[in-house]
Write an enzyme that holds these catalytic residues in place. Structure first.
Site, short mmCIF file in Angstrom:
data_model
loop_
_atom_site.label_atom_id
_atom_site.label_comp_id
_atom_site.label_asym_id
_atom_site.label_seq_id
_atom_site.Cartn_x
_atom_site.Cartn_y
_atom_site.Cartn_z
N ASP A 187 -48.60 0.94 -27.66
CA ASP A 187 -47.96 0.22 -28.61
C ASP A 187 -48.77 0.32 -29.96
O ASP A 187 -49.76 -0.34 -30.14
CB ASP A 187 -47.80 -1.20 -28.15
N VAL A 188 -48.28 0.78 -30.98
CA VAL A 188 -49.07 1.10 -32.21
C VAL A 188 -48.59 0.13 -33.32
O VAL A 188 -47.43 0.32 -33.79
CB VAL A 188 -48.97 2.54 -32.96
N THR B 236 -51.57 -3.64 -37.30
CA THR B 236 -52.95 -4.09 -37.38
C THR B 236 -53.74 -3.64 -36.10
O THR B 236 -55.02 -3.18 -36.29
CB THR B 236 -53.26 -5.66 -37.19
N GLY C 163 -37.68 -2.05 -36.09
CA GLY C 163 -38.84 -1.40 -35.75
C GLY C 163 -38.86 -1.19 -34.06
O GLY C 163 -38.18 -2.14 -33.32
N ASP D 84 -40.96 -1.53 -31.89
CA ASP D 84 -41.46 -2.72 -31.14
C ASP D 84 -40.66 -3.59 -30.85
O ASP D 84 -40.87 -4.40 -29.69
CB ASP D 84 -42.81 -3.07 -31.76
N THR E 122 -61.48 -29.15 -46.63
CA THR E 122 -60.56 -28.30 -47.28
C THR E 122 -60.12 -27.12 -45.93
O THR E 122 -58.92 -26.71 -45.97
CB THR E 122 -61.06 -27.39 -48.49
#
Length: 285
Positions: free
Chosen positions: A36-37, A40, A137, A139, A214
């Site tokens: 699975d490419v 990220t 896509g 995926d 913050t």
């Protein structure tokens, strides 16, 4: 095993491919490599029949060549005492268009077989209700196949990747389309790039709803804001598909967000690999 003209080992006989490695790992034949490419990360694993035996992750590099992918695959396999000679078949899903052909070339050169690439012409066993199926896509389609196999229909897959995608499947097992929104890390990057005084934060559990620093304020906004978005969209999907619609999440940041949602029923980090195995099996005959 012999050495080819490039100096790389080439597997010539079946006996060489299934020798000591299979006995050492206890693999039953056949062994399937599922890849699975993602934008990220690249996630791949080895299946014996329906059992996932091992899986690995590494950073996706868009400039990778087939030789570099072969070297990365070999090195990661060897960390678990698995050899390339143990791989009998393979399948790839790539959201990075330039890398799909490189993985296929790697398989032909180093694994000695043609890798199945998820895309047009591949059997999924799922009718697609999309204006242009080529735009989906791979995926997302793989996830939908795996979710429907596991949950039945209607169901929705929420994938927390580079983007957050929502993929609904009808009660009849049809892929209906989808919803895409910016992913958590994209939102954080945009926030820190546009507001120079705001620091970059990790996506971890907020200490409280109301941040006292913050960093805590950003973390609370990102986590609760994303969870609220997910619940709102899934709620609308259930209104359209039916209150009985089941949900499942996957993707790298699912575990950071799902505990703060009310509509997601489970998380499966291996959903895409499972879907790849199912699609391979549906194309084997």
């Amino acid at each position: 095993m012999v050495v080819g003209r490039t100096g790389q080992p080439e597997l010539r006989s079946r006996s060489e491919r299934v020798g000591a490695g299979h006995a050492r790992r206890g693999y039953a034949l056949p062994v399937l490599l599922a890849v699975d490419v993602g934008n990220t990360q690249t996630h791949f694993g080895t299946f014996c029949d329906s059992e996932l035996r091992e899986h690995w992750r590494f950073a996706t590099v868009r400039q990778s060549t087939s030789d570099q992918l072969g070297a990365a695959l070999r090195n990661l396999l060897e960390l678990r005492q698995v050899t390339m000679g143990e791989i009998d078949a393979s399948i790839v899903s790539s959201t990075v268009p330039v890398l799909g052909p490189e993985w296929c070339a790697m398989a032909e050169r180093y694994l000695g077989h043609e890798m199945l690439a998820v895309g047009p012409g591949v059997k999924t066993g799922m009718p697609i209700r999309y204006d242009n199926p080529r735009e989906i896509g791979p995926d997302r389609l793989v996830n939908a196949v795996a979710a429907h196999e596991r949950l039945g229909g209607p169901c929705v897959v929420v994938d927390f990747g580079t983007a957050i995608t929502y993929d609904p499947v009808s009660a009849e097992g049809e892929y209906l389309g989808g919803i895409i929104s910016p992913g958590v890390e994209i939102a954080l990057e945009a926030l820190t790039e546009r507001a120079a005084a705001l620091p970059r934060v990790d996506v971890t559990a907020p200490r409280a709803l109301i941040g006292k620093t913050t960093i805590d304020a950003i973390r609370s906004g990102v986590v609760y804001g994303t969870a609220g978005q997910v619940d709102a969209i899934v709620g609308r999907l259930r209104a359209e598909l039916g209150a009985q619609t089941k949900t499942i999440a996957t993707g790298g940041l699912a575990h950071a967000i799902v505990p703060y949602t009310t509509t997601i029923e489970g998380v499966d980090d291996l959903l895409t690999l499972t879907g790849l195995r199912l699609i391979y099996e549906r194309n084997r005959t």
